[in-house]
Design a protein around this motif. Structure first.
Motif, PDB file in Angstrom:
ATOM      1  N   ASP A 420     -31.757  -3.687-115.267  1.00 36.57           N
ATOM      2  CA  ASP A 420     -32.630  -4.695-114.667  1.00 36.57           C
ATOM      3  C   ASP A 420     -33.741  -4.042-113.853  1.00 36.57           C
ATOM      4  O   ASP A 420     -34.893  -4.503-113.876  1.00 36.57           O
ATOM      5  N   ASP A 421     -33.407  -2.974-113.156  1.00 38.21           N
ATOM      6  CA  ASP A 421     -34.411  -2.226-112.406  1.00 38.21           C
ATOM      7  C   ASP A 421     -35.452  -1.631-113.360  1.00 38.21           C
ATOM      8  O   ASP A 421     -36.658  -1.663-113.098  1.00 38.21           O
ATOM      9  N   TYR A 422     -34.970  -1.097-114.479  1.00 39.17           N
ATOM     10  CA  TYR A 422     -35.891  -0.550-115.489  1.00 39.17           C
ATOM     11  C   TYR A 422     -36.846  -1.630-115.997  1.00 39.17           C
ATOM     12  O   TYR A 422     -38.070  -1.440-116.041  1.00 39.17           O
ATOM     13  N   LYS A 423     -36.318  -2.771-116.389  1.00 39.19           N
ATOM     14  CA  LYS A 423     -37.155  -3.838-116.940  1.00 39.19           C
ATOM     15  C   LYS A 423     -38.157  -4.352-115.915  1.00 39.19           C
ATOM     16  O   LYS A 423     -39.288  -4.725-116.269  1.00 39.19           O
ATOM     17  N   ALA A 424     -37.759  -4.372-114.653  1.00 40.15           N
ATOM     18  CA  ALA A 424     -38.634  -4.897-113.606  1.00 40.15           C
ATOM     19  C   ALA A 424     -39.800  -3.960-113.302  1.00 40.15           C
ATOM     20  O   ALA A 424     -40.867  -4.412-112.880  1.00 40.15           O
ATOM     21  N   ARG A 425     -39.646  -2.663-113.540  1.00 40.04           N
ATOM     22  CA  ARG A 425     -40.633  -1.694-113.068  1.00 40.04           C
ATOM     23  C   ARG A 425     -41.382  -0.940-114.153  1.00 40.04           C
ATOM     24  O   ARG A 425     -42.440  -0.357-113.892  1.00 40.04           O
ATOM     25  N   ILE A 426     -40.885  -0.921-115.389  1.00 39.40           N
ATOM     26  CA  ILE A 426     -41.419   0.001-116.386  1.00 39.40           C
ATOM     27  C   ILE A 426     -42.870  -0.301-116.752  1.00 39.40           C
ATOM     28  O   ILE A 426     -43.631   0.613-117.102  1.00 39.40           O
ATOM     29  N   GLU A 427     -43.296  -1.545-116.674  1.00 41.18           N
ATOM     30  CA  GLU A 427     -44.670  -1.885-117.045  1.00 41.18           C
ATOM     31  C   GLU A 427     -45.608  -1.975-115.843  1.00 41.18           C
ATOM     32  O   GLU A 427     -46.784  -2.331-115.991  1.00 41.18           O
ATOM     33  N   ASP A 428     -45.113  -1.606-114.683  1.00 43.18           N
ATOM     34  CA  ASP A 428     -45.927  -1.614-113.468  1.00 43.18           C
ATOM     35  C   ASP A 428     -46.894  -0.433-113.506  1.00 43.18           C
ATOM     36  O   ASP A 428     -46.478   0.729-113.557  1.00 43.18           O
ATOM     37  N   GLU A 429     -48.197  -0.719-113.482  1.00 41.03           N
ATOM     38  CA  GLU A 429     -49.195   0.344-113.546  1.00 41.03           C
ATOM     39  C   GLU A 429     -49.116   1.269-112.333  1.00 41.03           C
ATOM     40  O   GLU A 429     -49.607   2.400-112.371  1.00 41.03           O
ATOM     41  N   ALA A 430     -48.493   0.795-111.251  1.00 42.95           N
ATOM     42  CA  ALA A 430     -48.367   1.621-110.048  1.00 42.95           C
ATOM     43  C   ALA A 430     -47.157   2.552-110.096  1.00 42.95           C
ATOM     44  O   ALA A 430     -46.968   3.374-109.186  1.00 42.95           O
ATOM     45  N   LEU A 431     -46.338   2.445-111.125  1.00 44.02           N
ATOM     46  CA  LEU A 431     -45.163   3.316-111.238  1.00 44.02           C
ATOM     47  C   LEU A 431     -45.608   4.771-111.282  1.00 44.02           C
ATOM     48  O   LEU A 431     -46.468   5.149-112.085  1.00 44.02           O
ATOM     49  N   ASP A 432     -45.035   5.589-110.427  1.00 40.15           N
ATOM     50  CA  ASP A 432     -45.421   6.999-110.319  1.00 40.15           C
ATOM     51  C   ASP A 432     -44.733   7.794-111.428  1.00 40.15           C
ATOM     52  O   ASP A 432     -43.655   8.352-111.240  1.00 40.15           O
ATOM     53  N   ILE A 433     -45.349   7.826-112.595  1.00 43.01           N
ATOM     54  CA  ILE A 433     -44.743   8.471-113.754  1.00 43.01           C
ATOM     55  C   ILE A 433     -45.831   8.956-114.699  1.00 43.01           C
ATOM     56  O   ILE A 433     -46.895   8.339-114.827  1.00 43.01           O
ATOM     57  N   ASP A 434     -45.578  10.098-115.323  1.00 39.76           N
ATOM     58  CA  ASP A 434     -46.423  10.569-116.420  1.00 39.76           C
ATOM     59  C   ASP A 434     -45.522  11.208-117.460  1.00 39.76           C
ATOM     60  O   ASP A 434     -44.290  11.233-117.316  1.00 39.76           O
ATOM     61  N   GLU A 435     -46.131  11.740-118.528  1.00 41.87           N
ATOM     62  CA  GLU A 435     -45.350  12.228-119.655  1.00 41.87           C
ATOM     63  C   GLU A 435     -44.506  13.461-119.340  1.00 41.87           C
ATOM     64  O   GLU A 435     -43.601  13.806-120.094  1.00 41.87           O
ATOM     65  N   THR A 436     -44.766  14.132-118.219  1.00 38.01           N
ATOM     66  CA  THR A 436     -43.967  15.308-117.853  1.00 38.01           C
ATOM     67  C   THR A 436     -42.681  14.927-117.137  1.00 38.01           C
ATOM     68  O   THR A 436     -41.803  15.769-116.943  1.00 38.01           O
ATOM     69  N   CYS A 437     -42.560  13.667-116.724  1.00 40.93           N
ATOM     70  CA  CYS A 437     -41.394  13.229-115.965  1.00 40.93           C
ATOM     71  C   CYS A 437     -40.169  13.073-116.864  1.00 40.93           C
ATOM     72  O   CYS A 437     -40.264  13.039-118.089  1.00 40.93           O
ATOM     73  N   VAL A 438     -39.032  12.966-116.219  1.00 40.98           N
ATOM     74  CA  VAL A 438     -37.767  12.679-116.901  1.00 40.98           C
ATOM     75  C   VAL A 438     -37.296  11.300-116.451  1.00 40.98           C
ATOM     76  O   VAL A 438     -37.070  11.078-115.258  1.00 40.98           O
ATOM     77  N   MET A 439     -37.180  10.374-117.391  1.00 43.57           N
ATOM     78  CA  MET A 439     -36.722   9.021-117.076  1.00 43.57           C
ATOM     79  C   MET A 439     -35.195   9.022-116.995  1.00 43.57           C
ATOM     80  O   MET A 439     -34.520   9.506-117.912  1.00 43.57           O
TER      81      MET A 439
END
Length: 580
Positions: A420-439
């Motif tokens: 549920d946390d994943y679904k709530a946040r994954i499309e947030d443009e403010a999420l601090d993530i890029d392709e080098t990260c580990v989900m």
């Protein structure tokens, strides 16, 4: 292995119900006769239970009634007494919270259905992902002569000239919509192409993988795995199986004779060669547990490590199950393993003979579908077992579906506490993530979800997809659909809901993945890890009651096959006392 058939005739188990003139025997016969059955069916011929997982809510199995009738014809032809018995059907496409939660319930129901009724032998009609392992688990715990028949894969799908693999293209098209490369209307249009005939997934997903596993284990007639559901040869396979089970009963050829450690080694190597689903790991561990076979994650890694993936099917390759069948199917793959010295050739099958005798004359009619070893999709296929301070009891990854450049990677963790946390946040443009990260996603294991859903292949954030990035390292205690792909670490054990190290990973921690060295490492000190674990408290409340509570309290970890502790082992087929 040399099999010595039992002496025939002998007293059959079903005669405990039907033989004689006692009140109890007449009770059983008379009720059965209300179906219009002639008296000579009760004269001591083998009673064959045709366990049918037909269900209209399980689309992969919705055509099995026809196959059940074909099996019935074969049983009658061989002098047996067939009875069709509907059993609990677990559908991957419909069950919530996840079909995996009910695999053990289905296995328990199947076991008691066999043991409690007048069966001398069993034909298991299976299709969707969980019906194959659940029926074999239940049958192995009873150990009556048993043979499997798969429903077969659906036909190829096509959308605008492109092959469409059920499941695989669902993930692909869904990501394309998020990346702005496909419209929602086009996605809906493609829906009709994904599942255009009866049958299970047409990719090398879990259903086709498990059909291949039971064939490699020796529990089906040779060639069973790949025949399309709508091909007339699938009906022939069902009828021949009906004939064969009668002789198996006469010979007393049981799962315990076939499901040896050598058979499991053959299956694990076959899984590597076909680029099979990671779900096979959990299911084969559970089946082995029912047989008393000491099978571990280390065996998966040791036996599958250096096997080339030679089947060019989605999600690892480009073709689908229909082409695989036309190219020679699983017998051709097993033959390749035998020629390479990677097969226990003497392993017994339901045919009563050795597996090598079944496949040695198999043809390969398309070497772009079944590749030569030197042209393999990957030279080191199989399922990789990772260990380290993040997965002390192991985690798995499928190299043939992963991105080579990510197989050694160190990145900053972006943590989701649950689905549920994943679904709530994954499309947030403010999420601090890029392709080098580990989900990283927690609390999606056997106890945590509950049931260990297929959510491990987390979709990437839209802002990463728009860069043209299609893969990132993803880690969870969940499973992944066999139709999915990516550099995805799964089944991390112990799971977060049991207080495994995954539970205390924090966003900003660095994680190292080193597939070549089988290492999964959380880059914090031992002291810090120990401190975090000591402060951990469960985030998941146990269910209030019912089967969900039984499952929560008794399910084992993924590293043990996620069976329930009280179901492990073979309890035999002794006839219970009469109740009348």
């Amino acid at each position: 292995m040399t099999f010595k058939p039992a002496k025939w005739p002998r007293r059959l188990r079903s005669q405990e119900w039907f033989d004689g003139t006692s009140k109890d025997a007449i009770y059983h016969r008379s009720w059965m006769k209300n179906q219009g059955l002639p008296p000579d069916l009760f004269d001591g011929r083998p009673v064959i239970g045709i366990l049918n997982t037909f269900s209209e809510t399980n689309p992969c199995n919705a055509h099995l009634n026809d196959l059940a009738e074909r099996v019935k014809h074969g049983v009658y032809e061989a002098g047996g007494f067939p009875v069709i018995v509907p059993v609990f059907s677990v559908s991957e496409s419909a069950f919530r919270p996840t079909a995996m939660m009910f695999r053990n319930l289905a296995a328990m129901a199947v076991e008691e259905t066999i043991r409690g009724q007048m069966m001398d032998g069993v034909v298991c009609l299976v299709g969707c992902d969980k019906t194959t392992p659940s029926l074999l688990m239940g049958a192995a715990s009873v150990d009556l002569p048993t043979i499997m028949v798969s429903g077969g894969p659906m036909l190829n799908g096509y959308f605008r000239g492109e092959r469409v693999g059920s499941g695989t293209h669902l993930w692909k098209f869904s990501e394309a919509v998020k990346a702005g490369e496909m419209t929602a209307a086009e996605f809906v249009e493609a829906e009709a192409s994904m599942s255009r005939s009866p049958g299970s997934c047409n990719t090398m997903g879990t259903a086709s993988t498990m059909a291949s596993m039971v064939e490699a284990l020796g529990m089906t007639l040779s060639g069973n795995a790949a025949i399309p559901a709508v091909d007339s040869r699938r009906r022939v396979m069902a009828q021949l199986t009906g004939r064969r089970i009668v002789q198996m009963v006469k010979d007393d050829l049981k799962p315990s004779d076939i499901l040896t450690r050598e058979a499991f080694q053959n299956a694990i190597r076959t899984n590597a060669a076909i680029g099979g689903s990671t779900n096979a790991v959990i299911h084969l561990l559970a089946i082995a547990g029912r047989c008393g076979i000491d099978l571990t994650l280390n065996d998966w890694d040791d036996w599958g490590r250096d096997i080339p993936t030679i089947v060019n099917l989605m999600p690892s390759g480009k073709y689908l199950m229909e082409e695989f069948f036309y190219a020679g199917g699983l017998p051709a793959v097993i033959k390749r393993l035998g020629e390479a010295g990677l097969l226990n050739k003497g392993a017994l099958t339901v045919s009563g003979g050795a597996i090598w005798d079944e496949v040695k004359d198999a043809r390969i009619d398309n070497d772009d579908v079944i590749l030569p070893a030197e042209k393999a999709l990957t030279q080191s296929g199989g399922v990789v077992v990772l260990r380290g301070n993040l997965a002390p009891d192991g985690a798995v990854l499928k190299p043939s579906a992963a991105t080579p450049a990510l197989m050694q990677h160190r990145g900053r963790a972006v943590v989701f506490e649950d689905i549920d946390d994943y679904k709530a946040r994954i499309e947030d443009e403010a999420l601090d993530i890029d392709e080098t990260c580990v989900m990283v996603m927690k609390n999606c294991g056997p106890r945590g979800y509950p049931g260990m859903a297929e959510v491990g292949n987390m979709g990437l954030p839209p802002k990463v997809l728009r860069k043209g990035i299609t893969d990132m390292v993803r880690i969870s205690d969940a499973r992944m659909s066999g139709t999915a792909y990516g550099t995805v670490v799964l089944h991390t054990s112990p799971e977060a809901a049991r207080g495994g190290p995954l539970a205390v990973v924090r966003s900003g921690d660095f994680i190292e993945l080193d597939v070549a060295n089988r290492r999964l490492h959380l880059d914090i000190s031992d002291e810090e890890l120990k401190s975090r674990l000591a402060a951990w408290k469960p985030a998941v409340e146990p269910p209030a009651g019912g089967y969900a509570r039984l499952y929560h309290d008794h399910v084992q970890g993924a590293d043990k096959g996620a069976d329930m502790d009280f179901l492990v082992g073979c309890r035999g087929h002794a006839v219970a006392r009469e109740s009348h």
